[in-house]
Design a protein around this motif. Structure first.
Motif, mmCIF file in Angstrom:
data_model
loop_
_atom_site.group_PDB
_atom_site.id
_atom_site.type_symbol
_atom_site.label_atom_id
_atom_site.label_comp_id
_atom_site.label_asym_id
_atom_site.label_seq_id
_atom_site.Cartn_x
_atom_site.Cartn_y
_atom_site.Cartn_z
ATOM 1 N N VAL A 116 0.834 -1.207 0.000
ATOM 2 C CA VAL A 116 0.000 0.000 0.000
ATOM 3 C C VAL A 116 0.867 1.254 0.000
ATOM 4 C CG1 VAL A 116 -1.695 1.284 1.328
ATOM 5 C CG2 VAL A 116 -1.908 -1.174 1.131
ATOM 6 N N ILE A 119 2.290 1.661 -3.489
ATOM 7 C CA ILE A 119 1.294 2.096 -4.459
ATOM 8 C C ILE A 119 0.885 3.541 -4.232
ATOM 9 C CG2 ILE A 119 -1.106 1.795 -5.144
ATOM 10 C CD1 ILE A 119 -0.736 -1.145 -4.965
ATOM 11 N N SER A 120 0.647 3.908 -2.983
ATOM 12 C CA SER A 120 0.202 5.285 -2.743
ATOM 13 C C SER A 120 1.274 6.274 -3.147
ATOM 14 C CB SER A 120 -0.221 5.480 -1.283
ATOM 15 O OG SER A 120 0.847 5.195 -0.420
ATOM 16 N N PHE A 122 3.461 5.763 -5.514
ATOM 17 C CA PHE A 122 3.451 5.753 -6.967
ATOM 18 C C PHE A 122 2.298 6.599 -7.508
ATOM 19 C CE2 PHE A 122 3.862 4.264 -11.183
ATOM 20 C CZ PHE A 122 2.601 3.924 -11.647
ATOM 21 N N ILE A 123 1.115 6.400 -6.953
ATOM 22 C CA ILE A 123 -0.057 7.134 -7.423
ATOM 23 C C ILE A 123 0.166 8.640 -7.254
ATOM 24 C CG2 ILE A 123 -2.496 7.582 -6.985
ATOM 25 C CD1 ILE A 123 -2.486 4.960 -8.067
ATOM 26 N N PHE A 124 0.710 9.034 -6.097
ATOM 27 C CA PHE A 124 0.862 10.463 -5.848
ATOM 28 C C PHE A 124 1.935 11.071 -6.729
ATOM 29 C CE2 PHE A 124 0.825 14.453 -4.070
ATOM 30 C CZ PHE A 124 1.951 14.784 -3.342
ATOM 31 N N TRP A 125 3.148 10.527 -6.675
ATOM 32 C CA TRP A 125 4.261 11.180 -7.357
ATOM 33 C C TRP A 125 4.251 10.941 -8.859
ATOM 34 C CZ3 TRP A 125 7.218 14.653 -4.867
ATOM 35 C CH2 TRP A 125 7.172 14.632 -3.465
ATOM 36 N N GLN A 127 1.532 9.302 -10.897
ATOM 37 C CA GLN A 127 0.289 9.525 -11.624
ATOM 38 C C GLN A 127 -0.191 10.946 -11.465
ATOM 39 O OE1 GLN A 127 0.864 6.843 -13.485
ATOM 40 N NE2 GLN A 127 -1.292 7.261 -13.846
ATOM 41 N N GLN A 128 -0.214 11.402 -10.236
ATOM 42 C CA GLN A 128 -0.769 12.719 -9.990
ATOM 43 C C GLN A 128 0.207 13.829 -10.375
ATOM 44 O OE1 GLN A 128 -3.772 12.652 -9.395
ATOM 45 N NE2 GLN A 128 -4.276 14.766 -8.857
ATOM 46 N N LEU A 140 11.383 7.610 -1.332
ATOM 47 C CA LEU A 140 10.310 8.296 -0.609
ATOM 48 C C LEU A 140 9.348 7.289 0.019
ATOM 49 C CD1 LEU A 140 9.423 11.303 -2.932
ATOM 50 C CD2 LEU A 140 10.740 11.312 -0.814
ATOM 51 N N SER A 144 8.762 6.702 4.273
ATOM 52 C CA SER A 144 7.558 6.947 5.075
ATOM 53 C C SER A 144 7.534 6.051 6.295
ATOM 54 C CB SER A 144 6.297 6.761 4.232
ATOM 55 O OG SER A 144 6.140 5.407 3.882
ATOM 56 N N PHE A 212 6.859 -1.684 -5.972
ATOM 57 C CA PHE A 212 5.687 -0.991 -6.495
ATOM 58 C C PHE A 212 5.903 0.503 -6.670
ATOM 59 C CE2 PHE A 212 2.282 -3.977 -7.027
ATOM 60 C CZ PHE A 212 2.737 -5.091 -6.354
ATOM 61 N N TRP C 23 6.770 15.343 6.413
ATOM 62 C CA TRP C 23 6.638 13.895 6.551
ATOM 63 C C TRP C 23 5.169 13.491 6.527
ATOM 64 C CZ3 TRP C 23 8.552 11.111 11.619
ATOM 65 C CH2 TRP C 23 8.308 9.736 11.503
ATOM 66 N N PRO C 31 -0.411 11.142 -0.178
ATOM 67 C CA PRO C 31 -0.452 9.937 -1.020
ATOM 68 C C PRO C 31 -1.669 9.077 -0.702
ATOM 69 C CG PRO C 31 1.769 10.284 -0.231
ATOM 70 C CD PRO C 31 0.909 11.294 0.463
ATOM 71 N N MET C 34 -4.723 10.506 -2.221
ATOM 72 C CA MET C 34 -4.696 10.188 -3.649
ATOM 73 C C MET C 34 -5.176 8.764 -3.887
ATOM 74 S SD MET C 34 -3.508 12.636 -5.670
ATOM 75 C CE MET C 34 -4.897 13.425 -4.936
ATOM 76 N N LEU C 35 -4.717 7.871 -3.030
ATOM 77 C CA LEU C 35 -5.125 6.476 -3.156
ATOM 78 C C LEU C 35 -6.638 6.348 -3.034
ATOM 79 C CD1 LEU C 35 -3.577 3.695 -3.337
ATOM 80 C CD2 LEU C 35 -4.113 3.456 -0.927
ATOM 81 N N TYR C 38 -8.278 7.763 -6.188
ATOM 82 C CA TYR C 38 -8.246 6.852 -7.323
ATOM 83 C C TYR C 38 -9.166 5.662 -7.116
ATOM 84 C CZ TYR C 38 -4.591 8.900 -10.201
ATOM 85 O OH TYR C 38 -3.889 9.712 -11.044
#
Lengths: 288, 363, 297
Positions: A116, A119-120, A122-125, A127-128, A140, A144, A212, C23, C31, C34-35, C38
């Motif tokens: 997760v 993926i999150s 990836f989606i943020f940096w 895709q978005q 990054l 986290s 991911f 952070w 993020p 965003m998840l 989506y």
């Protein structure tokens, strides 16, 4: 010791033996196969050879993977130490109303599945925000949760810090910045070192989160995973041998250093006690 | 004088709780001044206000004419000796002592010179390279003082520094501290709950209770001429007799007690009819032949006697109050006392004090 | 707060807030938002084809109700549960032995014996089992040597969990240590005198554990269970290497969404996985009556 206790003791010893065999045997088997002269990893027809080490050494992609892993590791350590320290200072030293909530948020990555996190990120940096997934997005994603581990180490250490030391520093004329670098940070140094080591190790061996978030690039771990998925020669086992050997070596070194440090500390305590004893008895030693 | 520390109307409140009430005081340059009182009396708060870790809720503190308000602890010309000393554990003795100079940007040569000076002052030459965890309690004390003095403060603040030491060491350190203060001439502000310590070391003492200064004065005055019941009961041992004032003038007052009429000095001007307390120290009570009729005598049953080496303490029954204590020097001429036998003691009026009713020190 | 400014200066306080804000926001909260975003939207392809509405919708979650995805999900959750339970039972005695019984000489050696496999990567751990359990691998050679039929580790589906043997064993092997360390840590702080006192008063070992050890070790037990469950449910490479043809894992379902560029579908699945882990965490915290601070060491 009565009979039932003795039976219990032997049962536990047997259990431990089985457990550790279960734990260690697959690894022993794995690294032994590195030495067999056979095209596929197997123990049959065992002929000793070192050639797979040579094969592994020649693999360019492996070295690329190691380099990427190192780059990510360094960045993750840098980010995690800074963020972890900031978070720890904030939670331990500053009065805040939302402290528990903040703690929960910062610690949440540890309790979330790695996939997760990957993926999150990836989606943020990607895709978005449109960035191409690369080694730094993986860094990054790892940061986290690795920052959270570092923060926990720092919190534990900070909570035992005598704030009177900071006040003494201020009282003697130091600015807050001087107090931080000359008094607080030296105190945190052991925690910094162990946090850095932990962060680097966790980063280096991470698979799922990295996979991911990194896109097409390869870390060392991803390289090994790909090799294993595709079809293997014992070269992978050779690499595994090196990893295991290095791990054991580091573990032994750390243990030796730990014992040495304990011995030294005990000696110092003994000396101080003797000095106070002499003083209490009014003996005029060379010191007093 | 130039560097007097002046408190004007200083009040400190924490929420609903007032820790310090309306403090007005001048501490002169070069004085050894103590704030004496039980825990919670506000003395620590005062110290932290002077050192800059807390700001007063009202009023001003000024040093040498300049107000200290708004100046941070690192900018004030004061230095604090913490109760747990707060020596930097990861630094050597020399680094500790030199710390104040280091953060002011002094060069190594200058720092080392000052460190050596300080080590000589506290009689620990050559200790520079030692680590803090190698030192004994007494040595750490002195290093803490050296570290504070190294920055040449105008005022040195000491927060019960001797409380963690054992008896012999404490007595040794009392003399040391006094000697160092006299040698350097720096103003020392010392806070403690140990009245023997305060009286022995100080020029002047301020006795505090619950945020109020009960009395300020020379040690001898505090002891011999207490102005409030709290001071009378907190400082030293004191016998207490309650009663109503039967006669009073500017100098003396007489009160009716369970033991008859007793007279003492009247510093607070109590008047006839008031409820009052008479205080007389155990060492000022004298034995009296039962038949004699001197004034201020107390006749009672002996409860017991304690031989304490230098002194002998006799306690006499006091129905409705604490036993009357009589302290005598062990000069070789003390008769024996049987429990239950009657004993008469008397005292001189000049040695007793009559004060209006007020709160006493607990215990 | 004013005190903080005095101690740390404006720059210090600013740093603490800024770093924590970066952070919390950049690496965690945004993020995640965003998840969520989506997950609750349909993928552009389906919208274009008119199969899905624009804007907020459950569309991306719908495939989860199909047989394949649903069975995969159930298999993952059930197996994670069972593996966690097994790990707990196996590791409890180990943790107790290390924390309270082992003498210091043996302790160091045993800890080393635990740490080394722990530091070796999960990929290699899975790989080791794959080699061992292959059709002509060592295990089967032993089995056949003893006169039995060859075992199809990768094809034989275990009942209840519906996962094949290789995957099941591999998962236990890969994550069991995450159960040991938190429990060991919690038990270590237990004063051994308490145990001895209880024994001295006549308590049986069962009672000692139930009344003295377990209550003290609760945070460690909860922590170990949570971490193990989360790692097993979220494991990716281990099912890939050991799952065989039919033990499909939920993380692989996520991956298959991503491989057809259905970011929305993948996000939806990932969210579901995370949600289940969250539920598990809450249950553990309630059952053991521990707080978040307790379980994070």
């Amino acid at each position: 010791m009565d009979k039932s206790d003795r039976v219990l003791t032997w049962a536990i010893r047997a259990f431990l033996l089985i457990f550790f065999t279960y734990l260690l045997f697959p690894l022993v088997y794995l690294i032994l196969l590195a030495f067999n002269d056979s095209r596929i990893p197997t123990h049959e027809n065992f002929t000793f050879t070192l050639k797979w080490f040579g094969e592994a050494w020649k693999d360019e992609r492996m070295w690329d993977g190691i380099q990427t892993s190192l780059e990510i590791g360094v960045l993750v350590v840098a980010i995690s130490l800074v963020l972890g320290m900031g978070g720890a200072m904030l939670l331990v030293r500053v009065q805040l109303k939302a402290k528990n909530f903040l703690y929960a948020v910062l610690v949440s990555p540890i309790l979330a599945p790695g996939i997760v996190l990957g993926i999150s990120t990836f989606i943020f940096w990607s895709q978005q925000l449109g960035a191409r997934p690369a080694w730094w997005t993986a860094a990054l994603a790892q940061s986290s949760f690795i920052s959270a581990y570092c923060m926990l180490i720092f919190i534990a250490r900070l909570q035992r810090f005598d704030t009177a030391l900071e006040e003494a520093g201020l009282d003697l004329g130091a600015s807050p910045r001087q107090v931080f670098w000359k008094i607080t940070m030296p105190y945190m140094r052991p925690a910094m070192l162990s946090a850095a080591a932990l962060a680097f190790l966790q980063s280096f061996e991470n698979y799922t989160t990295t996979y991911f978030a990194i896109g097409a690039e390869q870390t060392f771990t991803i390289f090994i995973a790909n090799k294993v998925r595709q079809g293997v020669t014992p070269a992978v086992n050779a690499v595994a041998f090196v990893i295991v050997a290095t791990t054991i070596l580091i573990a032994i070194i750390l243990e030796v250093r730990r014992r040495r440090r304990l011995r030294r500390a005990a000696e110092v305590t003994r000396q101080a006690e003797l000095a106070d004893l002499a003083l209490a008895q009014g003996v005029a030693t060379a010191a007093e | 004088m130039a560097n007097d520390l002046v408190f004007e109307g200083v009040v400190k409140r924490f929420g609903n709780f007032t820790a310090v009430h309306n403090l007005n005081l001048t501490i002169e340059e070069g004085e050894f001044f103590s704030f004496l009182g039980p825990s919670g009396c506000g003395k620590t708060t005062i110290l932290r206000m002077v050192s800059g870790f807390i700001e007063p809720s009202e009023g001003h503190i000024s040093l040498g004419g300049e107000g200290l308000a708004g100046t941070g602890p690192n900018k004030r010309p004061t230095a604090l000796i913490f109760q747990n000393l707060a020596l930097f554990p990861l630094m050597t003795v020399a680094q500790n002592i030199g710390f104040g100079l280091e953060v002011r940007g002094a060069r190594a040569a200058q720092r080392n010179r000052r460190v050596d000076e300080m080590l000589d002052l506290i009689a620990l030459p050559g200790f520079g390279k030692r680590r803090i965890d190698e030192l004994s309690g007494g040595q750490k004390q002195r290093i803490a003082i050296a570290r504070a003095l190294a920055v040449e403060p105008k005022v040195l603040l000491l927060d019960e520094p001797l409380s963690a030491l054992d008896l012999k060491l404490r007595q040794h350190m009392r003399a040391e501290l006094r000697a160092i203060q006299q040698r350097t001439g720096i103003t020392f502000i010392y806070i403690t709950h140990d009245q023997g310590e305060a009286l022995a070391m100080s020029d002047r003492v301020a006795v505090m209770s619950q945020g109020h200064v009960e009395q300020v004065g020379l040690s001898a005055d505090i002891y011999n001429h207490p102005q409030t019941p709290f001071v009378a009961s907190f400082v030293g041992e004191n016998n207490l007799f309650a009663g109503r004032v039967a006669a009073a003038d500017a100098k003396e007052a007489v009160i009716d007690t369970a033991f008859g009429r007793l007279a003492g000095l009247n510093p607070r001007g109590v008047s006839v009819g008031e409820e009052a307390l008479l205080f007389i120290r155990p060492e000022r009570l004298r034995l009296q032949a039962p038949e004699s009729e001197a004034s201020n005598h107390i006749r009672s049953k002996v409860l017991g006697g304690m031989f304490e080496g230098i002194t002998v303490n006799i306690s006499l029954a006091n129905p409705g109050g604490k036993p009357v204590m009589l302290t005598m020097s062990n000069d070789g001429a003390i008769p024996t006392f049987d429990e239950g036998s009657e004993l008469a003691v008397h005292f001189a009026t000049d040695n007793a004090t009559v004060l209006p009713k007020g709160s006493l020190a607990s215990g | 707060m004013g005190d903080a400014f005095k101690r740390f200066g404006k720059a210090g306080v600013a740093f603490m807030f800024a770093s924590t804000a970066i952070w919390a926001l950049m690496l965690i909260l945004i993020p995640h938002i965003m998840l969520l975003d989506y997950a609750f939207h349909a993928n552009p392809g389906s919208i274009q084809k008119g199969l899905a509405p624009e804007g907020l919708t459950f569309y991306s979650f719908e495939p989860l109700f199909d047989d394949l995805a649903r069975n995969t999900f159930i298999r993952t959750i059930l197996t994670s549960f069972v593996v966690t339970g097994l790990a707990l039972m196996i590791c409890y005695p180990i943790a107790y032995y290390l924390a309270k019984v082992a003498t210091s000489r043996w302790l160091n050696v045993l800890m080393l014996g635990l740490l080394v496999p722990f530091w070796v990567n999960e990929v290699l751990r899975a790989y080791a089992w794959r080699t061992l359990m292959s059709r002509n691998g060592l295990l089967n050679q032993v089995v056949m040597g003893l006169g039995f039929d060859r075992i199809e580790f990768f094809n034989y589906e275990l009942p209840v969990v519906d996962a094949n043997i290789a995957l099941f064993v591999g998962l236990i092997y890969s994550y069991i240590l995450f159960m040991v360390f938190p429990m060991y840590s919690a038990m270590e702080s237990l004063d051994k005198n308490q145990v001895e006192a209880a024994r001295d008063l006549g308590a049986s070992w069962t009672r000692v554990h139930r009344k003295v050890v377990i209550p003290h070790a609760k945070p460690g037990i909860a922590s170990g269970c949570i971490v193990t469950f989360m790692l097993v449910a979220g494991s990716y490479i281990v099912p890939v290497l050991l799952g065989g043809r039919s033990s499909f894992w939920f993380t692989q379902a996520i991956e298959s969404q991503f491989s057809v560029l259905n970011w929305n579908g993948g996000s939806a699945y990932a969210l579901v996985l995370e949600f289940i882990c969250l539920v598990f965490i809450m249950i553990m915290m309630k059952a053991f009556r521990v707080t978040l601070r307790d379980i994070t060491r």
